[in-house]
Scaffold this motif. Structure first.
Motif, mmCIF file in Angstrom:
data_model
loop_
_atom_site.group_PDB
_atom_site.id
_atom_site.type_symbol
_atom_site.label_atom_id
_atom_site.label_comp_id
_atom_site.label_asym_id
_atom_site.label_seq_id
_atom_site.Cartn_x
_atom_site.Cartn_y
_atom_site.Cartn_z
ATOM 1 N N MET A 1 0.812 -1.227 0.049
ATOM 2 C CA MET A 1 -0.149 -0.210 0.084
ATOM 3 C C MET A 1 0.932 1.233 0.111
ATOM 4 S SD MET A 1 -3.512 0.054 1.864
ATOM 5 C CE MET A 1 -4.550 1.584 1.750
ATOM 6 N N GLY A 2 0.365 2.512 0.036
ATOM 7 C CA GLY A 2 1.306 3.737 -0.301
ATOM 8 C C GLY A 2 1.649 3.983 1.276
ATOM 9 N N GLY A 3 2.257 5.117 1.340
ATOM 10 C CA GLY A 3 2.714 5.850 2.489
ATOM 11 C C GLY A 3 1.551 6.205 3.436
ATOM 12 N N TYR A 4 2.155 6.990 4.659
ATOM 13 C CA TYR A 4 1.470 7.536 5.523
ATOM 14 C C TYR A 4 1.908 8.576 6.043
ATOM 15 C CZ TYR A 4 4.371 4.702 8.809
ATOM 16 O OH TYR A 4 5.491 4.196 9.381
ATOM 17 N N TYR A 5 1.312 9.443 6.780
ATOM 18 C CA TYR A 5 1.542 10.560 7.706
ATOM 19 C C TYR A 5 1.220 10.195 8.971
ATOM 20 C CZ TYR A 5 2.218 13.208 3.482
ATOM 21 O OH TYR A 5 2.872 13.698 2.146
ATOM 22 N N HIS A 15 -4.214 7.886 1.165
ATOM 23 C CA HIS A 15 -5.734 8.033 0.568
ATOM 24 C C HIS A 15 -6.739 8.520 1.566
ATOM 25 C CE1 HIS A 15 -5.924 4.023 2.642
ATOM 26 N NE2 HIS A 15 -7.230 4.222 2.399
ATOM 27 N N ILE A 16 -6.532 8.441 2.886
ATOM 28 C CA ILE A 16 -7.703 8.845 3.656
ATOM 29 C C ILE A 16 -7.582 10.359 3.782
ATOM 30 C CG2 ILE A 16 -8.149 9.031 6.163
ATOM 31 C CD1 ILE A 16 -9.045 6.232 4.827
ATOM 32 N N LEU A 17 -6.329 10.865 3.948
ATOM 33 C CA LEU A 17 -5.993 12.271 3.971
ATOM 34 C C LEU A 17 -6.576 12.847 2.474
ATOM 35 C CD1 LEU A 17 -2.510 12.564 5.145
ATOM 36 C CD2 LEU A 17 -4.569 13.447 6.232
ATOM 37 N N SER A 18 -6.133 12.234 1.314
ATOM 38 C CA SER A 18 -6.638 12.884 0.374
ATOM 39 C C SER A 18 -8.205 12.941 0.076
ATOM 40 C CB SER A 18 -6.231 12.144 -1.116
ATOM 41 O OG SER A 18 -6.655 10.784 -1.126
ATOM 42 N N MET A 19 -9.032 11.779 0.292
ATOM 43 C CA MET A 19 -10.389 11.910 0.407
ATOM 44 C C MET A 19 -10.997 12.885 1.417
ATOM 45 S SD MET A 19 -11.444 7.953 0.092
ATOM 46 C CE MET A 19 -11.191 7.341 1.909
ATOM 47 N N GLY A 20 -10.262 12.874 2.427
ATOM 48 C CA GLY A 20 -10.909 14.420 3.419
ATOM 49 C C GLY A 20 -10.612 15.633 2.957
#
Length: 71
Positions: A1-5, A15-20
């Protein structure tokens, strides 16, 4: 999966940040577009140089509207 912060000590996937962000952007636009618009006057204001001229213009418009309704 992609990265995270790491935000407030928790791992948040990208992907959660971008959807938000996209959701907040759409919600802001929806709120802006739903604002009530100011009422527009039905006819443009009459800018006459005297009260006689203004009365003549109003009378002329009334006759023209009555004539349109007949037809």
């Amino acid at each position: 999966m992609g990265g995270y912060y790491v935000i407030a000590g928790k791992k948040v996937p990208n992907h959660i940040l971008s959807m938000g962000f996209i959701g907040a952007y759409v919600a802001g636009y929806a709120a802006y577009s739903m604002k009530p618009k100011p009422a527009q006057p039905a006819t443009p204001p009459i800018q006459a140089s005297s009260s006689d001229e203004e009365a003549f213009i109003k009378e002329f418009l009334a006759k023209a509207e009555a004539e349109d309704k007949k037809q």
